[in-house]
Enzyme design. Structure first.
Site, PDB file in Angstrom:
ATOM      1  N   ASN A   9       0.863  -1.187   0.000  1.00 43.44           N
ATOM      2  CA  ASN A   9       0.000   0.000   0.000  1.00 43.44           C
ATOM      3  C   ASN A   9       0.898   1.235   0.000  1.00 43.44           C
ATOM      4  O   ASN A   9       1.478   1.584   1.028  1.00 43.44           O
ATOM      5  CB  ASN A   9      -0.887  -0.037   1.261  1.00 43.44           C
ATOM      6  CG  ASN A   9      -1.718   1.225   1.405  1.00 43.44           C
ATOM      7  OD1 ASN A   9      -1.849   2.015   0.468  1.00 43.44           O
ATOM      8  ND2 ASN A   9      -2.283   1.422   2.593  1.00 43.44           N
ATOM      9  N   LYS A  11       0.070   4.258  -0.299  1.00 44.53           N
ATOM     10  CA  LYS A  11      -0.602   5.444   0.262  1.00 44.53           C
ATOM     11  C   LYS A  11      -0.357   6.660  -0.651  1.00 44.53           C
ATOM     12  O   LYS A  11      -0.232   6.500  -1.857  1.00 44.53           O
ATOM     13  CB  LYS A  11      -0.147   5.711   1.694  1.00 44.53           C
ATOM     14  CG  LYS A  11      -0.180   4.454   2.561  1.00 44.53           C
ATOM     15  CD  LYS A  11      -0.042   4.756   4.009  1.00 44.53           C
ATOM     16  CE  LYS A  11       0.120   3.461   4.786  1.00 44.53           C
ATOM     17  NZ  LYS A  11      -0.065   3.595   6.203  1.00 44.53           N
ATOM     18  N   HIS A  95      -9.563   0.916   4.800  1.00 41.81           N
ATOM     19  CA  HIS A  95      -8.264   1.096   5.464  1.00 41.81           C
ATOM     20  C   HIS A  95      -8.474   2.030   6.655  1.00 41.81           C
ATOM     21  O   HIS A  95      -9.290   2.944   6.601  1.00 41.81           O
ATOM     22  CB  HIS A  95      -7.250   1.679   4.478  1.00 41.81           C
ATOM     23  CG  HIS A  95      -5.858   1.693   5.035  1.00 41.81           C
ATOM     24  ND1 HIS A  95      -5.437   2.662   5.921  1.00 41.81           N
ATOM     25  CD2 HIS A  95      -4.814   0.838   4.872  1.00 41.81           C
ATOM     26  CE1 HIS A  95      -4.186   2.394   6.269  1.00 41.81           C
ATOM     27  NE2 HIS A  95      -3.784   1.301   5.644  1.00 41.81           N
ATOM     28  N   GLU A  97      -6.970   4.473   7.719  1.00 40.75           N
ATOM     29  CA  GLU A  97      -6.848   5.908   7.424  1.00 40.75           C
ATOM     30  C   GLU A  97      -8.140   6.431   6.803  1.00 40.75           C
ATOM     31  O   GLU A  97      -8.524   7.591   7.004  1.00 40.75           O
ATOM     32  CB  GLU A  97      -5.624   6.151   6.526  1.00 40.75           C
ATOM     33  CG  GLU A  97      -4.340   5.980   7.343  1.00 40.75           C
ATOM     34  CD  GLU A  97      -3.148   5.437   6.603  1.00 40.75           C
ATOM     35  OE1 GLU A  97      -3.115   5.502   5.355  1.00 40.75           O
ATOM     36  OE2 GLU A  97      -2.232   4.926   7.281  1.00 40.75           O
ATOM     37  N   GLU A 167      -5.579  -5.172  10.483  1.00 34.98           N
ATOM     38  CA  GLU A 167      -4.562  -4.149  10.707  1.00 34.98           C
ATOM     39  C   GLU A 167      -4.870  -3.411  12.010  1.00 34.98           C
ATOM     40  O   GLU A 167      -5.682  -2.476  12.025  1.00 34.98           O
ATOM     41  CB  GLU A 167      -4.573  -3.144   9.555  1.00 34.98           C
ATOM     42  CG  GLU A 167      -4.258  -3.760   8.212  1.00 34.98           C
ATOM     43  CD  GLU A 167      -3.679  -2.727   7.267  1.00 34.98           C
ATOM     44  OE1 GLU A 167      -2.540  -2.928   6.845  1.00 34.98           O
ATOM     45  OE2 GLU A 167      -4.332  -1.722   7.001  1.00 34.98           O
ATOM     46  N   GLY A 173       2.194   2.077  10.661  1.00 32.58           N
ATOM     47  CA  GLY A 173       3.120   3.197  10.499  1.00 32.58           C
ATOM     48  C   GLY A 173       3.794   3.624  11.795  1.00 32.58           C
ATOM     49  O   GLY A 173       4.412   4.681  11.858  1.00 32.58           O
ATOM     50  N   SER A 212       3.224  -2.404  10.300  1.00 30.43           N
ATOM     51  CA  SER A 212       4.688  -2.403  10.439  1.00 30.43           C
ATOM     52  C   SER A 212       5.309  -3.758  10.099  1.00 30.43           C
ATOM     53  O   SER A 212       6.226  -4.219  10.792  1.00 30.43           O
ATOM     54  CB  SER A 212       5.095  -1.934  11.846  1.00 30.43           C
ATOM     55  OG  SER A 212       4.614  -0.622  12.075  1.00 30.43           O
TER      56      SER A 212
END
Ligand code: PEP
Length: 252
Positions: A9, A11, A95, A97, A167, A173, A212
């Site tokens: 991904n 991003k 996701h 985010e 996730e 991240g 991560s």
């Protein structure tokens, strides 16, 4: 036997030049990795480069998001049909985010999931808890709700051709990774939730871990019985690291 997937991904990262270098390097390095399915999720503007570079490879690509319907007055949005037009086979749905920064709720995400399947895209449905939810002992109920909202809107049959990514938000991240045991526990729980609807689909759906993932932790995560590969953010921007993660998936 579920074939492992390693998905990158990207991003909102990269330039046209970076995308070119990264795609060429991944394509070259992935030549011998036939035992693992590799998917790239670039920014929308680099999808054409994916199509041009990867069309003659075994690597697939997809969109990081989509909006509902085929076309219409939705400024700034991209439809599933447009993704298909650029050769996408997959799309990320939900996701963290999107859920947390863009306030996409379970109803919108269920609709997006259905929209993806309507045009023949395979959704990669992302689920996961925040650190506050984990500490409050709500991990399972949050994930149950994230899954049930989609199953109820789209039906369990819609999971035949889908992928799920667990996730934990606190691991995305941040450099913090769920331990293999922590991740395995939730992957098994996801299968258990789906099994209540359809045991066969629960066994066949591929569940990726994201948060991560790096070359040095990939092997131990992928060795767990219910972890079918990884959704990789930061490390997918480095061809060497990403290919090392793909390699780890080959031998677990
Ligand atoms: C992600 O973006 O889905 C992700 C897991 O990111 P990272 O690997 O950087 O934690």
């Amino acid at each position: 036997m579920r074939k492992k997937i390693v998905a990158g991904n990207w991003k909102m990262n990269g330039s046209r030049y970076d995308a070119h270098v990264l795609l060429e390097s991944i394509k070259q390095g992935a030549g011998t990795l036939s035992g693992v399915e590799i998917i790239i999720f670039p920014s929308f503007v680099y999808l054409q480069q994916c199509e041009e570079t990867l069309a003659d490879s075994l690597i697939s690509w997809g969109g990081q998001n989509l909006y509902l319907g085929r076309a219409g007055a939705f400024t700034g949005e991209i439809s599933g049909a447009m993704l298909v037009d650029y050769g996408c086979q997959y799309v990320l749905i939900g996701h963290s985010e999107r859920r947390h920064l863009f306030y996409e709720d379970v109803n919108l995400l269920a609709a997006k999931y259905k929209a993806a399947q309507y045009v023949g895209l395979q959704p990669v449905l992302c689920v996961g808890e925040t650190i506050e939810e984990r500490e409050a002992g709500k991990t399972e109920s949050i994930i149950q709700q994230q899954l049930a909202s989609v199953v109820e809107a789209a039906s369990i049959d819609a999971f035949r051709q889908a992928v799920i990514a667990y996730e934990p938000v606190w691991a995305i991240g941040t450099g913090l990774t769920a331990t293999p045991d922590q991740a395995q526990e939730i992957h098994a729980f996801i299968r258990q939730v789906l099994a209540a609807y359809h045991p066969g689909i629960a066994q066949s759906v591929r569940i990726l871990y994201g948060g991560s993932v790096k070359p040095d932790n990939a092997k131990s995560l992928f060795a767990m019985p219910d972890i079918d590969g990884g959704l990789v953010g930061g490390a997918s921007l480095d061809a060497k690291a990403f290919l090392a993660i793909c390699q780890a998936a080959m031998y677990t």
